[in-house]
Design a protein around this motif. Structure first.
Motif, short mmCIF file in Angstrom:
data_model
loop_
_atom_site.label_atom_id
_atom_site.label_comp_id
_atom_site.label_asym_id
_atom_site.label_seq_id
_atom_site.Cartn_x
_atom_site.Cartn_y
_atom_site.Cartn_z
N ARG A 168 0.86 -1.18 0.00
CA ARG A 168 0.00 0.00 0.00
C ARG A 168 0.91 1.24 0.00
O ARG A 168 1.69 1.42 0.92
CB ARG A 168 -0.92 0.00 1.23
CG ARG A 168 -1.85 1.20 1.28
CD ARG A 168 -2.85 1.06 2.42
NE ARG A 168 -3.86 2.09 2.36
CZ ARG A 168 -5.12 1.94 2.73
NH1 ARG A 168 -5.52 0.77 3.20
NH2 ARG A 168 -5.97 2.93 2.64
N TYR A 171 -0.29 8.02 -2.30
CA TYR A 171 0.04 8.82 -3.48
C TYR A 171 -0.76 10.11 -3.43
O TYR A 171 -1.96 10.11 -3.70
CB TYR A 171 -0.25 8.08 -4.78
CG TYR A 171 0.48 8.71 -5.96
CD1 TYR A 171 1.71 8.25 -6.36
CD2 TYR A 171 -0.07 9.81 -6.61
CE1 TYR A 171 2.41 8.84 -7.39
CE2 TYR A 171 0.62 10.41 -7.64
CZ TYR A 171 1.85 9.93 -8.03
OH TYR A 171 2.54 10.53 -9.05
N GLN A 214 -5.28 7.07 -12.70
CA GLN A 214 -5.27 6.02 -11.67
C GLN A 214 -4.76 4.70 -12.25
O GLN A 214 -3.97 4.00 -11.61
CB GLN A 214 -6.68 5.83 -11.11
CG GLN A 214 -7.21 7.03 -10.33
CD GLN A 214 -8.59 6.75 -9.78
OE1 GLN A 214 -8.79 5.81 -9.00
NE2 GLN A 214 -9.57 7.56 -10.17
N LEU A 217 -0.98 4.94 -12.68
CA LEU A 217 -0.28 4.90 -11.40
C LEU A 217 -0.27 3.49 -10.82
O LEU A 217 0.74 3.05 -10.24
CB LEU A 217 -0.95 5.87 -10.42
CG LEU A 217 -0.79 7.36 -10.72
CD1 LEU A 217 -1.66 8.18 -9.76
CD2 LEU A 217 0.67 7.80 -10.61
N LEU A 218 -1.38 2.76 -10.96
CA LEU A 218 -1.44 1.39 -10.44
C LEU A 218 -0.46 0.48 -11.17
O LEU A 218 0.24 -0.33 -10.53
CB LEU A 218 -2.86 0.84 -10.58
CG LEU A 218 -3.88 1.35 -9.57
CD1 LEU A 218 -5.27 0.84 -9.90
CD2 LEU A 218 -3.50 0.94 -8.15
N SER A 221 3.02 1.24 -10.05
CA SER A 221 3.23 0.70 -8.71
C SER A 221 3.52 -0.80 -8.76
O SER A 221 4.44 -1.31 -8.12
CB SER A 221 2.00 0.97 -7.84
OG SER A 221 2.12 0.37 -6.56
N SER A 249 -4.42 5.85 -1.98
CA SER A 249 -3.38 4.83 -1.86
C SER A 249 -3.41 3.93 -3.08
O SER A 249 -4.47 3.67 -3.66
CB SER A 249 -3.60 3.97 -0.60
OG SER A 249 -3.50 4.74 0.58
N LEU A 250 -2.21 3.45 -3.47
CA LEU A 250 -2.06 2.46 -4.53
C LEU A 250 -1.79 1.12 -3.86
O LEU A 250 -0.80 0.98 -3.14
CB LEU A 250 -0.91 2.84 -5.45
CG LEU A 250 -0.91 4.28 -5.99
CD1 LEU A 250 0.36 4.54 -6.80
CD2 LEU A 250 -2.16 4.56 -6.82
N CYS A 251 -2.65 0.14 -4.10
CA CYS A 251 -2.57 -1.12 -3.37
C CYS A 251 -2.49 -2.29 -4.33
O CYS A 251 -3.03 -2.24 -5.45
CB CYS A 251 -3.82 -1.30 -2.49
SG CYS A 251 -4.19 0.13 -1.43
N LEU A 262 -5.00 -5.03 -8.35
CA LEU A 262 -4.56 -3.70 -7.97
C LEU A 262 -5.77 -2.83 -7.67
O LEU A 262 -6.85 -3.02 -8.25
CB LEU A 262 -3.76 -3.06 -9.11
CG LEU A 262 -2.60 -3.89 -9.67
CD1 LEU A 262 -2.07 -3.25 -10.94
CD2 LEU A 262 -1.50 -4.05 -8.64
N THR A 264 -6.96 1.41 -6.37
CA THR A 264 -6.82 2.69 -5.70
C THR A 264 -7.87 2.74 -4.60
O THR A 264 -8.97 2.23 -4.76
CB THR A 264 -7.01 3.89 -6.65
OG1 THR A 264 -8.31 3.83 -7.26
CG2 THR A 264 -5.94 3.92 -7.73
#
Length: 281
Positions: A168, A171, A214, A217-218, A221, A249-251, A262, A264
């Motif tokens: 996690r 961001y 999003q 970004l995922l 990550s 958060s990016l999880c 993945l 957000t």
């Protein structure tokens, strides 16, 4: 005037040509606070960054009140006022290289009219094939959804983040990030930078974080947590809007088949976007 039949747009195609210029890639890297990426000639373009190319170059006189190009060109003239990118299914076949000429062939492969809890909806699915001189590099099926303009903010019920995730990453998002991403993708939809429009016209409580941002970004990550691996496929869909005031958060959570789920999530652990990446063998 005869009634428009949206199905007449089924099978419509367009082809575009571009080049993987280094400046947009460098600008996106800096927007994402990556000061080290240098897009030298022949270097592979990071996955999804092809969204920086083949931009919708509508003239100013052809822009609608929401900031999008007016309807009735390649995409069908759906009468519903609100439109958004709902999700994609993508396969990566080969790298795109900085400096090379590329083309994109697009085809409308599905138009579905549905009735949802909030009223009528129209889903338009467009298949994109991005090619270099070596052949097809990326295949993407992109879902665009059209909805009626709301009278109040009425988001879907939240879907909770799974209790256990492998990583996690916080961001932070802010209006500057949203503006720069809008500029790089030539996306003038006002929900991302015009707070008054977002609130008064589309009833959002803040500036909306782009779905493609999003998704990008995922994937970045997931790549950080799987160094040396390259994605083979990637799917994502928006579950709930995220805003510039959210603590995002990016999880990620690896699966038994070596793919990763993945997400957000906001500060309340409601999922904004859900995605899955599988890796090349």
């Amino acid at each position: 005037m005869s009634e428009i039949n949206l199905q007449d747009w089924l099978g419509k195609t367009e082809s575009l040509a571009d080049r993987v210029y280094p400046t947009p890639a460098k600008a996106l890297a800096r927007t994402l606070d990556n000061a080290d990426f240098e897009p030298s000639e022949g270097r592979p373009l990071p996955e999804l960054w092809y969204w920086l190319y083949f931009l919708p170059m509508a003239a100013a006189s052809q822009i609608d009140g929401d900031g999008h190009p007016k309807r009735g060109g390649f995409l069908p003239p759906v009468a519903l006022e609100r439109r958004m990118w709902a999700g994609s299914r993508i396969r990566f076949h080969d790298d795109l290289l900085i400096g090379e000429a590329i083309t994109k062939d697009a085809e409308i492969i599905k138009i579905a009219e549905k009735a949802g809890k909030t009223g009528s909806m129209v889903f338009v699915t467009v298949k994109h094939q991005v090619k270099s001189a070596r052949g097809v590099a990326v295949t993407e099926e992109q879902d665009i959804v059209y909805l009626a303009k709301p009278t109040a903010f009425n988001p879907p019920p939240p879907t909770a983040l799974p209790a256990a995730v492998a990583w996690r990453e916080a961001y932070p998002v802010d209006p500057v990030l949203l503006f720069r991403f809008s500029a790089l993708t030539f996306n003038a939809h006002k929900i991302h930078y015009d707070r008054r429009y977002a609130a008064d016209e589309e009833k959002y409580p803040g500036l909306v974080v782009h779905g493609p941002l999003q998704a990008l970004l995922l994937l970045e990550s997931a790549k950080r947590h799987h160094p040396g691996q390259k994605p083979a496929s990637y799917t994502f869909r928006g579950m709930r809007p995220m805003f510039d005031f959210d603590r995002i958060s990016l999880c990620g959570q690896p699966k038994a088949d070596q793919s990763c789920d993945l997400y957000t999530a906001n500060g309340g652990d409601a999922i904004g976007m859900q995605a899955t990446v599988s890796w090349r063998e």
